[in-house]
Structure formats: structure tokens, C-alpha cells
Design a protein around this motif. Structure first.
Motif, PDB file in Angstrom:
ATOM      1  N   MET A   1       0.777  -1.207   0.107  1.00  0.00           N
ATOM      2  CA  MET A   1       0.129   0.145  -0.143  1.00  0.00           C
ATOM      3  C   MET A   1       1.042   1.032  -0.147  1.00  0.00           C
ATOM      4  SD  MET A   1      -2.335   1.438   3.073  1.00  0.00           S
ATOM      5  CE  MET A   1      -4.029   1.048   2.548  1.00  0.00           C
ATOM      6  N   PRO A   2       0.725   2.163  -1.112  1.00  0.00           N
ATOM      7  CA  PRO A   2       1.574   3.562  -1.079  1.00  0.00           C
ATOM      8  C   PRO A   2       1.222   4.374   0.108  1.00  0.00           C
ATOM      9  CG  PRO A   2       0.031   2.993  -2.831  1.00  0.00           C
ATOM     10  CD  PRO A   2       0.099   1.992  -2.277  1.00  0.00           C
ATOM     11  N   SER A   3       2.294   4.877   0.682  1.00  0.00           N
ATOM     12  CA  SER A   3       2.007   5.962   1.777  1.00  0.00           C
ATOM     13  C   SER A   3       2.619   7.085   1.491  1.00  0.00           C
ATOM     14  CB  SER A   3       2.641   5.400   3.090  1.00  0.00           C
ATOM     15  OG  SER A   3       1.898   4.029   3.388  1.00  0.00           O
ATOM     16  N   THR A   4       2.231   8.274   1.902  1.00  0.00           N
ATOM     17  CA  THR A   4       3.018   9.384   1.795  1.00  0.00           C
ATOM     18  C   THR A   4       3.508  10.024   3.221  1.00  0.00           C
ATOM     19  OG1 THR A   4       1.252  10.088   0.236  1.00  0.00           O
ATOM     20  CG2 THR A   4       2.369  11.771   1.147  1.00  0.00           C
ATOM     21  N   VAL A   5       4.810  10.302   3.108  1.00  0.00           N
ATOM     22  CA  VAL A   5       5.472  10.909   4.396  1.00  0.00           C
ATOM     23  C   VAL A   5       5.229  12.646   4.170  1.00  0.00           C
ATOM     24  CG1 VAL A   5       7.543  11.489   5.474  1.00  0.00           C
ATOM     25  CG2 VAL A   5       7.438   9.081   4.240  1.00  0.00           C
ATOM     26  N   TRP A   6       4.691  12.984   5.505  1.00  0.00           N
ATOM     27  CA  TRP A   6       4.089  14.419   5.386  1.00  0.00           C
ATOM     28  C   TRP A   6       5.402  14.967   6.567  1.00  0.00           C
ATOM     29  CZ3 TRP A   6      -0.217  16.615   3.292  1.00  0.00           C
ATOM     30  CH2 TRP A   6      -0.649  15.931   2.613  1.00  0.00           C
ATOM     31  N   ASP A   7       5.769  16.106   6.034  1.00  0.00           N
ATOM     32  CA  ASP A   7       6.591  17.120   6.950  1.00  0.00           C
ATOM     33  C   ASP A   7       5.784  18.444   7.023  1.00  0.00           C
ATOM     34  OD1 ASP A   7       8.700  15.282   6.686  1.00  0.00           O
ATOM     35  OD2 ASP A   7       9.552  16.174   5.249  1.00  0.00           O
ATOM     36  N   THR A   8       5.791  18.877   7.963  1.00  0.00           N
ATOM     37  CA  THR A   8       5.015  20.366   8.105  1.00  0.00           C
ATOM     38  C   THR A   8       5.793  21.540   9.034  1.00  0.00           C
ATOM     39  OG1 THR A   8       2.947  21.359   8.808  1.00  0.00           O
ATOM     40  CG2 THR A   8       3.943  19.508  10.262  1.00  0.00           C
ATOM     41  N   GLY A   9       5.574  22.529   9.006  1.00  0.00           N
ATOM     42  CA  GLY A   9       6.263  23.561   9.768  1.00  0.00           C
ATOM     43  C   GLY A   9       5.284  24.765  10.006  1.00  0.00           C
ATOM     44  N   PHE A  28       3.487  11.242  10.839  1.00  0.00           N
ATOM     45  CA  PHE A  28       2.680  10.356  11.141  1.00  0.00           C
ATOM     46  C   PHE A  28       3.643   9.074  11.697  1.00  0.00           C
ATOM     47  CE2 PHE A  28      -0.189  12.599   8.434  1.00  0.00           C
ATOM     48  CZ  PHE A  28      -1.088  13.131   9.347  1.00  0.00           C
ATOM     49  N   GLY A  29       4.929   9.288  11.406  1.00  0.00           N
ATOM     50  CA  GLY A  29       5.896   8.172  12.096  1.00  0.00           C
ATOM     51  C   GLY A  29       5.870   7.058  11.170  1.00  0.00           C
ATOM     52  N   LEU A  30       5.595   7.275   9.867  1.00  0.00           N
ATOM     53  CA  LEU A  30       5.744   6.167   8.973  1.00  0.00           C
ATOM     54  C   LEU A  30       7.221   5.405   8.898  1.00  0.00           C
ATOM     55  CD1 LEU A  30       3.198   7.383   6.117  1.00  0.00           C
ATOM     56  CD2 LEU A  30       2.895   5.857   7.817  1.00  0.00           C
ATOM     57  N   ARG A  31       7.131   4.311   8.683  1.00  0.00           N
ATOM     58  CA  ARG A  31       8.486   3.407   8.383  1.00  0.00           C
ATOM     59  C   ARG A  31       8.706   3.187   6.895  1.00  0.00           C
ATOM     60  NH1 ARG A  31       9.765  -1.605  11.913  1.00  0.00           N
ATOM     61  NH2 ARG A  31      11.789  -1.167  11.166  1.00  0.00           N
ATOM     62  N   TYR A  32       9.646   3.889   6.443  1.00  0.00           N
ATOM     63  CA  TYR A  32      10.061   3.847   5.027  1.00  0.00           C
ATOM     64  C   TYR A  32      11.393   3.553   4.467  1.00  0.00           C
ATOM     65  CZ  TYR A  32      11.188   8.771   5.179  1.00  0.00           C
ATOM     66  OH  TYR A  32      11.797   9.700   5.637  1.00  0.00           O
ATOM     67  N   VAL A  33      11.512   3.166   3.426  1.00  0.00           N
ATOM     68  CA  VAL A  33      12.957   2.894   2.770  1.00  0.00           C
ATOM     69  C   VAL A  33      13.210   4.084   1.916  1.00  0.00           C
ATOM     70  CG1 VAL A  33      14.397   1.527   1.224  1.00  0.00           C
ATOM     71  CG2 VAL A  33      12.785   0.411   2.689  1.00  0.00           C
ATOM     72  N   GLU A  34      14.262   4.943   2.455  1.00  0.00           N
ATOM     73  CA  GLU A  34      14.622   6.288   1.545  1.00  0.00           C
ATOM     74  C   GLU A  34      15.534   5.824   0.516  1.00  0.00           C
ATOM     75  OE1 GLU A  34      17.570   9.114   3.129  1.00  0.00           O
ATOM     76  OE2 GLU A  34      15.885   9.804   3.858  1.00  0.00           O
ATOM     77  N   ASP A  35      16.159   4.843   0.510  1.00  0.00           N
ATOM     78  CA  ASP A  35      17.315   4.602  -0.439  1.00  0.00           C
ATOM     79  C   ASP A  35      17.848   2.986  -0.358  1.00  0.00           C
ATOM     80  OD1 ASP A  35      19.085   4.877  -2.648  1.00  0.00           O
ATOM     81  OD2 ASP A  35      20.303   5.941  -1.557  1.00  0.00           O
ATOM     82  N   SER A  36      18.107   2.524  -1.270  1.00  0.00           N
ATOM     83  CA  SER A  36      18.770   1.221  -1.610  1.00  0.00           C
ATOM     84  C   SER A  36      19.764   1.082  -2.373  1.00  0.00           C
ATOM     85  CB  SER A  36      17.883   0.170  -1.499  1.00  0.00           C
ATOM     86  OG  SER A  36      16.998   0.120  -2.712  1.00  0.00           O
ATOM     87  N   ILE A  43      20.281  -0.929   2.624  1.00  0.00           N
ATOM     88  CA  ILE A  43      18.984  -0.303   2.673  1.00  0.00           C
ATOM     89  C   ILE A  43      19.102   0.852   3.674  1.00  0.00           C
ATOM     90  CG2 ILE A  43      16.557  -0.566   2.958  1.00  0.00           C
ATOM     91  CD1 ILE A  43      16.753  -3.379   2.177  1.00  0.00           C
ATOM     92  N   ASN A  44      18.785   1.869   3.350  1.00  0.00           N
ATOM     93  CA  ASN A  44      18.428   3.222   4.341  1.00  0.00           C
ATOM     94  C   ASN A  44      17.304   3.554   4.840  1.00  0.00           C
ATOM     95  OD1 ASN A  44      21.309   3.468   3.880  1.00  0.00           O
ATOM     96  ND2 ASN A  44      20.982   4.450   2.045  1.00  0.00           N
ATOM     97  N   GLN A  45      16.825   3.368   5.914  1.00  0.00           N
ATOM     98  CA  GLN A  45      15.450   3.672   6.407  1.00  0.00           C
ATOM     99  C   GLN A  45      15.388   4.957   6.466  1.00  0.00           C
ATOM    100  OE1 GLN A  45      14.458   1.729   9.786  1.00  0.00           O
ATOM    101  NE2 GLN A  45      14.564  -0.611   8.963  1.00  0.00           N
ATOM    102  N   GLY A  46      14.156   5.706   6.084  1.00  0.00           N
ATOM    103  CA  GLY A  46      13.767   7.087   6.399  1.00  0.00           C
ATOM    104  C   GLY A  46      13.746   7.453   7.853  1.00  0.00           C
ATOM    105  N   VAL A  47      14.133   8.671   8.240  1.00  0.00           N
ATOM    106  CA  VAL A  47      13.955   9.048   9.676  1.00  0.00           C
ATOM    107  C   VAL A  47      12.673   8.982  10.318  1.00  0.00           C
ATOM    108  CG1 VAL A  47      15.828  10.857   9.290  1.00  0.00           C
ATOM    109  CG2 VAL A  47      13.522  11.448   8.794  1.00  0.00           C
TER     110      VAL A  47
END
Length: 59
Positions: A1-9, A28-36, A43-47
Motif C-alpha cells: 500500500m503506497p503511503s505519503t510521508v508528511w512534513d510540516t512547519g 505520522f511516524g511512517l516506516r519507509y525505505v529512503e534509498d537502497s 537499505i537506508n531507512q527514512g527518518v
């Protein structure tokens, strides 16, 4: 399932010389792969969700 990582300020300016900035990354604290790597050895996980606050003043 695709997800969107939200940043705000938020930014608040006061006194004409000072600003206060609040940033939230991965709201929303989603776990995602930033790069591989192509050979699948790394595999680099996202922050995770993080918050930063910055105060700036001009003199």
C-alpha cells in the motif's frame, strides 16, 4: 500500500527582528525505505518522526 510521508512547519515572526520556527518531519511516524543500493547490500531507512525548534534574531 503506497503511503505519503508528511512534513510540516510553522513560523511566527515578532518584533520585526525575531522569528520562531517549528518543524515536524515524518508527521505520522511512517516506516519507509529512503534509498537502497542496486546490489541489495544496503537499505537506508527514512527518518522517524522528529521535531525541531529554531529561534532567529537579527541584530
Amino acid at each position: 500500500m503506497p503511503s505519503t510521508v508528511w512534513d510540516t512547519g510553522l513560523r511566527y515572526a515578532f518584533n520585526g527582528r525575531s522569528t520562531l520556527n517549528l518543524f515536524v518531519n515524518n508527521l505520522f511516524g511512517l516506516r519507509y525505505v529512503e534509498d537502497s543500493q542496486a546490489d541489495a547490500n544496503g537499505i537506508n531507512q527514512g527518518v522517524p518522526c522528529n521535531v525541531s525548534l529554531r529561534f532567529t534574531r537579527k541584530f
